[in-house]
Design an enzyme around this catalytic site. Structure first.
Site, mmCIF file in Angstrom:
data_model
loop_
_atom_site.group_PDB
_atom_site.id
_atom_site.type_symbol
_atom_site.label_atom_id
_atom_site.label_comp_id
_atom_site.label_asym_id
_atom_site.label_seq_id
_atom_site.Cartn_x
_atom_site.Cartn_y
_atom_site.Cartn_z
ATOM 1 N N HIS A 1 0.902 1.877 6.704
ATOM 2 C CA HIS A 1 0.484 1.526 5.339
ATOM 3 C C HIS A 1 -0.963 1.972 5.125
ATOM 4 O O HIS A 1 -1.785 1.901 6.050
ATOM 5 C CB HIS A 1 0.615 0.016 5.132
ATOM 6 C CG HIS A 1 0.466 -0.380 3.695
ATOM 7 N ND1 HIS A 1 -0.760 -0.533 3.097
ATOM 8 C CD2 HIS A 1 1.386 -0.608 2.727
ATOM 9 C CE1 HIS A 1 -0.585 -0.858 1.828
ATOM 10 N NE2 HIS A 1 0.704 -0.907 1.575
ATOM 11 N N ASN B 1 6.436 -5.860 0.075
ATOM 12 C CA ASN B 1 5.365 -6.042 1.054
ATOM 13 C C ASN B 1 4.481 -7.191 0.568
ATOM 14 O O ASN B 1 3.683 -7.021 -0.346
ATOM 15 C CB ASN B 1 4.566 -4.728 1.154
ATOM 16 C CG ASN B 1 3.337 -4.856 2.036
ATOM 17 O OD1 ASN B 1 3.177 -5.852 2.744
ATOM 18 N ND2 ASN B 1 2.479 -3.847 2.004
ATOM 19 N N TRP B 2 4.668 -8.343 1.211
ATOM 20 C CA TRP B 2 3.935 -9.527 0.744
ATOM 21 C C TRP B 2 2.447 -9.449 1.088
ATOM 22 O O TRP B 2 1.655 -10.240 0.586
ATOM 23 C CB TRP B 2 4.510 -10.794 1.401
ATOM 24 C CG TRP B 2 5.892 -11.189 0.939
ATOM 25 C CD1 TRP B 2 6.802 -10.415 0.244
ATOM 26 C CD2 TRP B 2 6.534 -12.455 1.150
ATOM 27 N NE1 TRP B 2 7.953 -11.130 0.025
ATOM 28 C CE2 TRP B 2 7.812 -12.394 0.573
ATOM 29 C CE3 TRP B 2 6.145 -13.635 1.783
ATOM 30 C CZ2 TRP B 2 8.715 -13.466 0.602
ATOM 31 C CZ3 TRP B 2 7.040 -14.701 1.825
ATOM 32 C CH2 TRP B 2 8.306 -14.615 1.225
ATOM 33 N N LYS B 3 2.071 -8.570 1.983
ATOM 34 C CA LYS B 3 0.687 -8.474 2.478
ATOM 35 C C LYS B 3 0.219 -9.843 2.994
ATOM 36 O O LYS B 3 1.037 -10.612 3.498
ATOM 37 C CB LYS B 3 -0.231 -7.916 1.389
ATOM 38 C CG LYS B 3 0.324 -6.624 0.798
ATOM 39 C CD LYS B 3 -0.689 -5.876 -0.011
ATOM 40 C CE LYS B 3 -0.016 -4.678 -0.665
ATOM 41 N NZ LYS B 3 -0.937 -3.795 -1.342
ATOM 42 N N GLU C 1 -3.394 0.573 3.787
ATOM 43 C CA GLU C 1 -4.397 -0.448 4.105
ATOM 44 C C GLU C 1 -4.655 -0.492 5.612
ATOM 45 O O GLU C 1 -5.778 -0.746 6.054
ATOM 46 C CB GLU C 1 -3.947 -1.819 3.564
ATOM 47 C CG GLU C 1 -4.116 -1.877 2.046
ATOM 48 C CD GLU C 1 -3.154 -2.802 1.325
ATOM 49 O OE1 GLU C 1 -2.553 -3.691 1.953
ATOM 50 O OE2 GLU C 1 -2.992 -2.606 0.098
ATOM 51 N N SER D 1 1.960 0.321 -7.495
ATOM 52 C CA SER D 1 2.020 -0.355 -8.792
ATOM 53 C C SER D 1 3.389 -0.246 -9.473
ATOM 54 O O SER D 1 3.467 -0.088 -10.689
ATOM 55 C CB SER D 1 0.908 0.168 -9.712
ATOM 56 O OG SER D 1 -0.364 -0.116 -9.143
ATOM 57 N N GLU E 1 3.389 6.629 -0.878
ATOM 58 C CA GLU E 1 2.524 5.726 -1.624
ATOM 59 C C GLU E 1 1.175 6.391 -1.864
ATOM 60 O O GLU E 1 0.298 6.356 -0.979
ATOM 61 C CB GLU E 1 2.304 4.439 -0.826
ATOM 62 C CG GLU E 1 3.568 3.671 -0.523
ATOM 63 C CD GLU E 1 3.268 2.199 -0.295
ATOM 64 O OE1 GLU E 1 3.771 1.388 -1.076
ATOM 65 O OE2 GLU E 1 2.513 1.862 0.626
ATOM 66 N N GLY F 1 -2.020 -1.113 -5.821
ATOM 67 C CA GLY F 1 -2.763 -2.281 -6.264
ATOM 68 C C GLY F 1 -3.758 -1.995 -7.382
ATOM 69 O O GLY F 1 -4.623 -2.820 -7.675
ATOM 70 N N GLY G 1 4.258 -4.035 -3.784
ATOM 71 C CA GLY G 1 3.265 -5.008 -3.348
ATOM 72 C C GLY G 1 3.193 -6.156 -4.346
ATOM 73 O O GLY G 1 4.017 -7.070 -4.338
ATOM 74 N N GLY G 2 2.221 -6.083 -5.238
ATOM 75 C CA GLY G 2 1.946 -7.168 -6.187
ATOM 76 C C GLY G 2 3.175 -7.759 -6.872
ATOM 77 O O GLY G 2 3.346 -8.990 -6.924
HETATM 78 C C1 PEP Z 1 1.918 -1.575 -1.339
HETATM 79 O O1 PEP Z 1 1.047 -2.267 -0.866
HETATM 80 O O2 PEP Z 1 2.709 -1.001 -0.562
HETATM 81 C C2 PEP Z 1 2.009 -1.433 -2.781
HETATM 82 C C3 PEP Z 1 2.737 -0.480 -3.247
HETATM 83 O O3 PEP Z 1 1.277 -2.316 -3.523
HETATM 84 P P1 PEP Z 1 1.293 -2.447 -5.146
HETATM 85 O O4 PEP Z 1 2.754 -2.479 -5.556
HETATM 86 O O5 PEP Z 1 0.600 -3.740 -5.432
HETATM 87 O O6 PEP Z 1 0.608 -1.269 -5.682
#
Ligand code: PEP
Length: 248
Positions: free
Chosen positions: A96, A9-11, A98, A212, A166, A172, A233-234
């Protein structure tokens, strides 16, 4: 045997140049051997058309990060399922945390989006998860049950759906659920889905973990029996770390 599925997920990251660089590096890294997991990338809307061309003839599949549930019309700033299909998307992330917290998306709204995605030929990556406060109040399983029951209301099959568990406190933040903590919820989710859809569908559905996930914790998480991949994500923004997770 469920195959692992790793999605990135590039966000709100990566302009066109960065999109070309990242996908080119991923393709180079995936060329040498058959990847251990299926791979999906979810760039921002503005990069989808570029990504569609770049992932042709590769084993990278394309997804989007959100969509509207209406077919078309006066919804300024929104994107429809048909638009996503026309840019080569096979998947779409829905629900998600967010979107739920920053953009106030409700279970009911997410349910409408999941239905529209399915009827348009898109496969939802349906995200669920509890906040830290909810975990500390020992209502994690109640929250998960509500999100699943409401999110999947009126949906008769799990065949084209990926579930992503999640925990919001792990997204994050650098804090990961321990493999045992994640497995406990994944196994709870699979049991709940067994009651709702029967053994066969519940055993086949992919349940990803997200929060994470990094190169150095992917393998202990992905080796748990009910964790079928990761939503990242990251760590998906750098080819090296995303490739390391894919080949955990
Ligand atoms: C996400 O946004 O779905 C996610 C899992 O982010 P991160 O890996 O940065 O925690």
């Amino acid at each position: 045997m469920r195959r692992k599925v790793v999605a990135g997920n590039w966000k709100m990251n990566n302009d066109i140049n960065a999109t070309v660089d990242l996908i080119s590096a991923l393709k180079a890294g995936l060329k040498s051997s058959e990847p251990k997991s299926d791979v999906i990338i979810c760039p921002p809307f503005t990069s989808l058309e570029t990504a569609k061309e770049l992932v042709k003839n590769s084993n990278i599949k394309l997804g989007a990060q959100n969509m509207h549930f209406e077919e078309n019309g006066a919804f300024t700033g929104e994107i429809s399922a048909a638009m996503l299909r026309s840019t080569g998307c096979e998947y779409v992330i829905l629900g998600h945390s967010e979107r739920r917290t920053i953009f106030q998306e409700s279970d009911e709204l997410i349910n409408k989006k999941i239905k529209k995605a399915l009827s348009s030929g898109l496969k939802p990556i349906f995200c669920i998860g509890e906040t830290l406060e909810e975990r500390e109040s020992s209502i994690t399983f109640d929250v998960i049950t509500r999100q699943i029951q409401k999110g999947l209301e009126g949906i008769s099959s799990l065949e084209s759906i990926i579930i992503a568990y999640e925990p919001v406190w792990a997204i994050g933040t650098g804090k990961t659920a321990s493999p045992a903590q994640a497995e406990e919820v994944h196994s709870f989710i699979r049991n709940l889905l067994t009651k709702m859809y029967g053994e066969k569908e519940a055993q086949s559905v992919i349940i990803q973990y997200g929060g994470s996930v990094k190169a150095d914790n992917a393998s202990e998480l992905l080796n748990m029996p009910n964790i079928d991949g990761a939503l990242v994500g990251g760590a998906c923004l750098k080819a090296d770390s995303f490739l390391a997770i894919i080949n955990y």
